[in-house]
Enzyme design. Structure first.
Site, PDB file in Angstrom:
ATOM      1  CB  THR A 169      -1.077   6.725  -2.186  1.00  0.00           C
ATOM      2  OG1 THR A 169      -1.164   5.314  -1.976  1.00  0.00           O
ATOM      3  CG2 THR A 169      -2.102   7.416  -1.321  1.00  0.00           C
ATOM      4  CB  THR A 170       1.171   3.393  -5.763  1.00  0.00           C
ATOM      5  OG1 THR A 170       1.089   2.806  -4.458  1.00  0.00           O
ATOM      6  CG2 THR A 170       2.439   2.905  -6.434  1.00  0.00           C
TER       7      THR A 170
ATOM      8  CG  ASP B  52      -1.806   1.209   1.304  1.00  0.00           C
ATOM      9  OD1 ASP B  52      -2.651   1.358   0.411  1.00  0.00           O
ATOM     10  OD2 ASP B  52      -1.638   2.016   2.232  1.00  0.00           O
TER      11      ASP B  52
ATOM     12  CG  ASP C 210      -6.311   1.182   0.082  1.00  0.00           C
ATOM     13  OD1 ASP C 210      -6.405   2.020   0.994  1.00  0.00           O
ATOM     14  OD2 ASP C 210      -5.226   0.837  -0.421  1.00  0.00           O
TER      15      ASP C 210
END
Length: 553
Positions: A96-97, A63, A393
């Protein structure tokens, strides 16, 4: 003298370190690239995990938000990227990645312009102009979904599965997607408060033993003697929620009283007993069968309740108390004087059940079901913790889909179509901004490229095939080619038909956050390090590493 020497002006404290100009911008970009190198292998359905070890714990996760948080990055510019990525996680719960990788690619491609002497403001202006086009173009890439309840639920399931695709739970994505969607459906449709979905970890058993409680469940609290004599199952019970301590306290803890004889002392003790008994009788008189309190419930009260067939639990956490109140309709009470039955809540069924090695209190079939609890099972603690992050998520994604009801194709399909359209749009732009916008378009291709790399595919071949398909779309006019992206099995595929969908809001936020991060970094041309602040930081670190440092012995 006709010329006087200009005196040296010392503006900053002696020892202050400063860096400015192009060298500063390049240094910041290099720092961002180092962060991207760490997280980029986690993107996509075949993304790898990272094991981050600290002095206290070891975390295994893919994550992006968790990794960036645990890295404890010190570089000032890199911290900006981390903060913007965290904002993406707080806003939509996923992506986010993607934000980190896309921002890093935008900066990497801008580095050439900066080194060639282009003013950073031209790059910033070009990137913002490219973002405007992409946001407008996204509206035409929305996948139309039937608004009927059945089709809408199918869309939610597909989005949940896509969110879980790159997570530890990818092998069980259909199973957990059903749990996540069912949990979100039980919330108030207007608020969709995520805090009302509890996730409880129970070590042991198979991951498939996980289940959803249509209500509230929490671990059995600390209990005194007499607790086992209380009933552990009710049908349609009356529930009272308190913030009152039902425990005898020694008088020395609360007051100092001077007495002249033993009878006075006995009267004080008797008064204490009368106070607590009067509270217990008020609770019993109002008809409560289940008593929950944020504060301790002592052994006297526990036995008293057991003798009258009442269940009690003290030291219940704020989170669980609030969810019980929402689900059962009970109102929190800070006193039991003149309490009325209207403040009591109820549920269809209450049961204390053994789950693995733990005992849980379950409130099910609540009349105003605005809460749900996921009981998460698994063999290893690390596995369960990562599974919880994955479910978090997925819950965030389903909540966003529930509100917006608009999705786009995932797997890099949307990025490739935006890249193609932006390149064609840039042809009509005059000046250096055309070069910058073309570089923005090239940067968008990093998402499908890394997804392919992480899946063990030939990313160069995949990107060339995707470019060919999307650019030829204008010639043959086939709408389905708009949604062609990376398929980890066949190389490329129609992600609309494969139900690889993402909420439009996630894509919009990712583009905005990545562009904002890149423009912010490019606008910084000087860093000043105050020696005093560095000394204070060093002292803080020493105190943090040595528990008793700085304390007077």
């Amino acid at each position: 003298m006709s010329h006087l020497l200009q005196p040296t002006i010392l503006l900053l404290r002696d020892g202050t370190d400063s860096m400015e100009g192009i060298g500063q911008i390049i240094s910041n970009i290099n720092a961002i690239e180092a962060v991207v190198e760490i997280v980029k292998s986690t993107l996509g359905p075949r993304g790898m995990d990272k094991m981050i070890t600290t002095s206290k714990d070891t975390t295994i996760s893919n994550d992006g938000a968790t990794i960036l948080k645990l890295l404890d990055i010190e570089h000032a510019a890199a911290k900006i990227l981390v903060d913007i990525a965290k904002s993406q996680d707080n806003e939509v719960g996923d992506g986010t990645t993607t934000v980190t990788i896309l921002a890093g690619e935008l900066l990497k491609n801008a580095k050439g312009f900066i080194e060639d002497g282009m003013n950073p403001q031209i790059v910033i202006r070009g990137y913002k102009r490219a973002l405007e086009y992409c946001l407008a173009r996204l509206e035409s890439l929305i996948i139309a979904v039937d608004s009927s309840p059945e089709r809408r639920r199918e869309m939610l399931l597909r989005c949940a599965e896509t969110a879980l695709n790159s997570k530890l739970l990818s092998s069980y994505k259909a199973f957990f997607a059903e749990i996540v969607v069912s949990a979100v459906e039980k919330l108030d449709s207007n608020l969709l408060d995520k805090d009302l979905i509890g996730i409880k970890e129970v070590t042991g058993g198979s991951i498939n033993d996980s289940f959803l409680v249509s209500g509230v469940a929490f671990k059995k609290t600390f209990s005194y003697a007499g607790f086992e004599q209380q009933p552990k199952k009710f049908t349609n019970p009356k529930i009272i929620i308190l913030k009152i301590e039902l425990e005898l306290k020694s008088e020395k803890e609360n007051a100092e009283i001077r007495i002249s004889n033993v009878d006075d002392f006995q009267s004080i003790v008797d008064a204490e007993w009368e106070i607590i008994y009067s509270k217990l009788q008020e609770i019993h008189k109002v008809g409560a069968q289940i008593v929950l309190s944020k504060l301790p419930i002592g052994d006297l009260a526990t036995q008293w309740f057991a003798d009258r067939g009442i269940f009690c639990a003290g030291r219940v956490s704020n989170e669980d108390i609030n969810r019980v109140a929402k689900a059962t309709g009970a109102l929190l009470q800070t006193t039991v004087n003149n309490v009325s039955p209207s403040v009591l809540g109820t549920c269809g069924r209450f049961e204390e059940r053994q789950i693995g090695a733990e005992r849980y209190n379950l409130f099910e079939e609540c009349p105003s079901t605005k809460s749900a609890t996921i009981i998460l099972r698994g063999g290893a603690e690390q596995f369960i913790k990562e599974a919880e992050r994955s479910l978090n998520d997925a819950i965030m994604i389903v909540r966003r889909c529930f509100k917006t009801n608009t999705v786009v194709a995932g797997g890099g399909a949307t990025e490739m179509e935006l890249s193609k359209g932006l390149k064609k749009h840039a042809v009509g732009i005059a000046g250096k901004e055309q070069l910058v916008m073309n570089m923005f378009a090239k940067s968008l291709e990093v998402i499908p490229r890394i997804i392919a790399d992480n899946a063990g595919l030939d990313s160069l071949d995949i990107i060339n095939r995707l470019r060919s398909i999307h650019f030829n779309n204008d010639k043959d006019g086939t709408e389905d080619t708009l949604y062609v992206g990376v398929d980890i099995v066949h190389g490329t595929g129609n992600n609309k038909e494969s139900f690889v969908w993402e909420p439009l809001l996630v894509k919009v936020n990712a583009l905005k956050a990545a562009t904002e991060a890149a423009c912010t970094i490019l606008s910084i041309d000087e860093t000043v390090r105050n020696p005093k602040s560095e000394q204070e930081e060093q002292q803080r670190r020493i105190k943090k590493s040595i528990p008793n440092a700085g304390k007077r012995r």
